[in-house]
Design a protein around this motif. Structure first.
Motif, PDB file in Angstrom:
ATOM      1  N   TYR A   1       0.808  -1.217   0.000  1.00 50.97           N
ATOM      2  CA  TYR A   1       0.000   0.000   0.000  1.00 50.97           C
ATOM      3  C   TYR A   1       0.844   1.270   0.000  1.00 50.97           C
ATOM      4  O   TYR A   1       0.616   2.170  -0.807  1.00 50.97           O
ATOM      5  N   GLN A   2       1.811   1.348   0.901  1.00 53.09           N
ATOM      6  CA  GLN A   2       2.587   2.581   1.007  1.00 53.09           C
ATOM      7  C   GLN A   2       3.405   2.858  -0.251  1.00 53.09           C
ATOM      8  O   GLN A   2       3.366   3.971  -0.786  1.00 53.09           O
ATOM      9  N   MET A   3       4.157   1.874  -0.713  1.00 52.59           N
ATOM     10  CA  MET A   3       5.014   2.122  -1.873  1.00 52.59           C
ATOM     11  C   MET A   3       4.200   2.529  -3.089  1.00 52.59           C
ATOM     12  O   MET A   3       4.566   3.453  -3.822  1.00 52.59           O
ATOM     13  N   ARG A   4       3.083   1.852  -3.292  1.00 45.99           N
ATOM     14  CA  ARG A   4       2.266   2.158  -4.472  1.00 45.99           C
ATOM     15  C   ARG A   4       1.691   3.570  -4.391  1.00 45.99           C
ATOM     16  O   ARG A   4       1.800   4.360  -5.318  1.00 45.99           O
ATOM     17  N   ASN A   5       1.098   3.897  -3.270  1.00 47.25           N
ATOM     18  CA  ASN A   5       0.444   5.198  -3.142  1.00 47.25           C
ATOM     19  C   ASN A   5       1.437   6.341  -3.018  1.00 47.25           C
ATOM     20  O   ASN A   5       1.216   7.428  -3.569  1.00 47.25           O
ATOM     21  N   LEU A   6       2.531   6.127  -2.299  1.00 47.19           N
ATOM     22  CA  LEU A   6       3.549   7.177  -2.204  1.00 47.19           C
ATOM     23  C   LEU A   6       4.181   7.448  -3.561  1.00 47.19           C
ATOM     24  O   LEU A   6       4.460   8.604  -3.907  1.00 47.19           O
ATOM     25  N   ALA A   7       4.429   6.400  -4.326  1.00 45.73           N
ATOM     26  CA  ALA A   7       5.001   6.591  -5.664  1.00 45.73           C
ATOM     27  C   ALA A   7       4.064   7.432  -6.535  1.00 45.73           C
ATOM     28  O   ALA A   7       4.505   8.335  -7.247  1.00 45.73           O
TER      29      ALA A   7
END
Length: 337
Positions: free
Chosen positions: A167-173
């Motif tokens: 979740y974090q990597m996808r949304n932060l990217a």
């Protein structure tokens, strides 16, 4: 009124901005399982034990861990469906043949890295084996007792990877993909930020220090490397599960400062220089753990190059494509068209 809504809402994408989505998911990750345990876990456990008395041989945490996993999977689906407006596979959960192969490799890699750590410390005289197939008094038969931590670490591996890498990597990217950053740089920045969060997630663990937290940031980088190169969570989930389980319940080391050695295949006494062994926090705070992380990074790169015949960042993770306008199937290793 527009200026009030703009910091919260991305009108172009028709959804909350990335930072708010990430904060909402963290809140779900922190509060959801706790509420499920409070409202459902205890009554469910008592009902199951009344209906099936033989289940009382399993620790209560096994049932609560399974409930945590169910809560997180349902909560994640609700988040991606109604807040992110994307399919679940966009978080690296496209459960195809490649995903399962990556999972198997991750499981083998995590076990192999901990075998390396144990072997080096044993040859150096830093650990002494004092028992095999050991369970503490009151833990029950070994084969039943070992089932508890195995379930716990499966849940930890899946839930933490969903949170930080999926979740974090996808949304932060996606949120960082703004001029002047390219999709590749946005993904790299998301990788670094999610790894930093992963380290800070353990800052209140027993026996933690800034050194152990820094080393866990490096562990987060290793776990995220497989996601960046494959676009899938199979490899990091597998790696995370056996990294923890073999560390704590096969070789008897502390796991991120926690002692899970009440039941372990190999019960040890650890000596040696804390700089190398990590002391009471475990190998993740020692230089031998850093060596294992570097070896894991090299092994991950070799695996991806061999398995997929290509080695490049899945920078399409930084590009949001509305669900209804995308093709039916996307190759995680190819940029979004």
């Amino acid at each position: 009124m527009n200026w009030l809504v703009r910091p919260l809402w991305n009108s172009k994408e028709g959804r909350l901005r990335a930072g708010w989505r990430v904060l909402l998911y963290i809140a779900l990750w922190l509060v959801g399982p706790a509420l499920a345990h409070l409202w459902v876990g205890r009554p469910l456990a008592e009902w199951l034990w009344w209906l099936f008395p033989q289940l009382t041989i399993f620790p209560e945490r096994v049932l609560f861990s399974l409930l945590t996993l169910a809560t997180m999977l349902v909560g994640t689906w609700l988040m991606v469906r109604y807040v992110d407006h994307r399919p679940l596979r966009d978080l690296g959960l496209g459960l195809d043949r490649h995903w399962w192969c990556d999972l198997c490799f991750g499981l083998i890699l995590g076990a192999g890295l901990m075998l390396f750590v144990f072997t080096v410390e044993w040859l150096a005289g830093w650990v002494t084996v004092r028992a095999l197939f050991w369970s503490a008094p009151g833990s029950g038969p070994f084969l039943l007792a070992i089932f508890g931590p195995l379930v716990v670490f499966v849940v930890v591996g899946i839930s933490e990877e969903l949170l930080t890498r999926g979740y974090q990597m996808r949304n932060l990217a996606e949120g960082l993909y703004l001029p002047p950053l390219s999709p590749r740089l946005a993904l790299l920045a998301a990788w670094l930020l999610s790894s930093l969060f992963f380290g800070l997630l353990h800052i209140r663990n027993p026996n933690s220090s800034w050194i152990s937290t820094s080393y866990l940031v490096l562990a987060g980088l290793l776990f995220g490397l497989g996601t960046m190169l494959t676009g899938r969570l199979g490899l990091p989930i597998g790696l995370h599960i056996t990294w923890n389980f073999f560390q704590g319940n096969v070789f008897g080391f502390p796991v991120s400062g926690n002692n899970y050695a009440s039941v372990t295949f190999i019960a040890i006494e650890q000596q040696g220089p804390i700089l190398w062994t990590g002391g009471a926090f475990g190998p993740e705070a020692g230089l031998i753990g850093i060596v294992a992380l570097l070896l894991g990074g090299v092994a991950t790169v070799i695996w991806v190059r061999h398995r997929y015949r290509v080695l490049r960042l899945c920078d399409h993770w930084a590009i949001y494509r509305p669900w209804r306008t995308r093709p039916v199937a996307l190759d995680p290793l190819r940029p979004t068209p």
